[in-house]
Design a protein around this motif. Structure first.
Motif, short mmCIF file in Angstrom:
data_model
loop_
_atom_site.label_atom_id
_atom_site.label_comp_id
_atom_site.label_asym_id
_atom_site.label_seq_id
_atom_site.Cartn_x
_atom_site.Cartn_y
_atom_site.Cartn_z
N MET A 1 -38.03 33.89 -35.14
CA MET A 1 -36.99 34.15 -36.12
C MET A 1 -35.62 34.00 -35.44
SD MET A 1 -36.43 37.47 -38.59
CE MET A 1 -37.47 36.96 -39.92
N LYS A 2 -34.66 33.48 -36.18
CA LYS A 2 -33.30 33.31 -35.67
C LYS A 2 -32.68 34.68 -35.37
CE LYS A 2 -32.23 29.60 -38.88
NZ LYS A 2 -31.27 29.23 -39.91
N ALA A 4 -30.39 37.83 -35.75
CA ALA A 4 -29.96 38.43 -37.01
C ALA A 4 -28.55 38.03 -37.39
CB ALA A 4 -30.05 39.96 -36.92
N THR A 5 -27.70 37.79 -36.40
CA THR A 5 -26.33 37.40 -36.71
C THR A 5 -26.27 36.08 -37.46
OG1 THR A 5 -26.11 36.45 -34.49
CG2 THR A 5 -25.28 38.69 -34.81
N ASP A 6 -27.33 35.27 -37.38
CA ASP A 6 -27.37 33.97 -38.07
C ASP A 6 -27.80 34.08 -39.53
OD1 ASP A 6 -26.60 32.80 -35.70
OD2 ASP A 6 -28.59 31.98 -35.24
N TRP A 7 -28.50 35.14 -39.91
CA TRP A 7 -29.05 35.17 -41.27
C TRP A 7 -28.66 36.40 -42.09
CZ3 TRP A 7 -32.20 39.35 -41.86
CH2 TRP A 7 -32.87 39.83 -40.75
N LEU A 8 -28.01 37.39 -41.50
CA LEU A 8 -27.60 38.56 -42.29
C LEU A 8 -26.54 38.16 -43.32
CD1 LEU A 8 -27.21 41.26 -39.49
CD2 LEU A 8 -28.98 41.18 -41.25
N ASP A 9 -26.73 38.61 -44.54
CA ASP A 9 -25.70 38.36 -45.56
C ASP A 9 -25.04 39.68 -45.94
OD1 ASP A 9 -27.41 39.66 -47.37
OD2 ASP A 9 -28.10 37.81 -48.29
N ASP A 12 -27.44 42.46 -46.95
CA ASP A 12 -28.11 43.03 -45.78
C ASP A 12 -27.17 44.01 -45.06
OD1 ASP A 12 -30.49 41.53 -46.06
OD2 ASP A 12 -29.62 39.85 -44.94
N ARG A 44 -36.04 43.15 -48.45
CA ARG A 44 -34.97 43.01 -47.45
C ARG A 44 -35.10 44.06 -46.34
NH1 ARG A 44 -29.96 40.27 -48.57
NH2 ARG A 44 -30.11 39.04 -50.46
N ARG A 47 -37.91 43.12 -44.09
CA ARG A 47 -37.52 41.99 -43.24
C ARG A 47 -36.62 42.48 -42.09
NH1 ARG A 47 -33.61 37.83 -45.82
NH2 ARG A 47 -32.29 39.55 -45.28
N ALA A 51 -37.73 42.24 -38.17
CA ALA A 51 -36.89 41.49 -37.25
C ALA A 51 -36.33 42.38 -36.13
CB ALA A 51 -35.73 40.83 -38.01
#
Length: 162
Positions: A1-2, A4-9, A12, A44, A47, A51
């Protein structure tokens, strides 16, 4: 998994901020506060847990209510910085319940310990009988917290929302 800074919106981040503040929120209440229905909200949260962004849940206890009136910050230097000596030191630190945090530092000292005890006499006993005897200690300096001004353990998240 990438990372978290790359996929948190933003949603989140709202979930994380709310759970840091109130870890016992029900999923229904959490979903309501972040404007989601319960099922996607739970997905969410799961997830974020899987992660490792949400590492664990715990109760934050009031030190004073539990009779733990002394907080000391102990700066320590060790003589030998080799891996075995450092591991021996850290294992000994881990075995002392009164040490609630331990940080490896750069600069003048090698380690910063946060030590919590009920009384100054108890701290003196811990310091003389245990901290001073930690493996490899070459210098030790204690400062006492007179008052805690900001004690919440919430992490800043604003840098992730840009």
């Amino acid at each position: 998994m990438k990372p978290a800074t790359d996929w948190l919106d933003r949603t989140d981040l709202k979930i994380l901020a709310l759970l840091q503040q109130e870890g016992r929120l029900s999923n229904v209440e959490l979903a309501e506060r972040v404007a989601l229905s319960p099922t996607p909200c739970l997905r969410r949260v799961k997830r974020l847990e899987e992660a490792g962004v949400i590492a664990f849940y715990r109760a934050e206890l009031d030190r004073r209510q539990l009779g733990l009136g002394v907080t000391a910050f102990v700066c320590i230097n060790i003589a030998d910085h080799g891996p075995k000596a450092t591991e021996l030191f850290l294992s000994a630190v881990d075995a002392i319940d009164e040490i609630v945090t331990c940080h490896v530092l750069s600069g003048q000292f090698d380690f910063l310990l946060e030590v919590v005890t009920p009384t100054l006499d108890h701290y003196a006993s811990v310091m003389l009988d245990r901290l001073g005897g930690l493996p490899g200690v070459s210098a030790l300096q204690t400062s006492f917290a007179l008052r805690t001004v900001k004690g919440a353990r919430r992490l800043p998240l604003a840098h992730l929302g840009s």
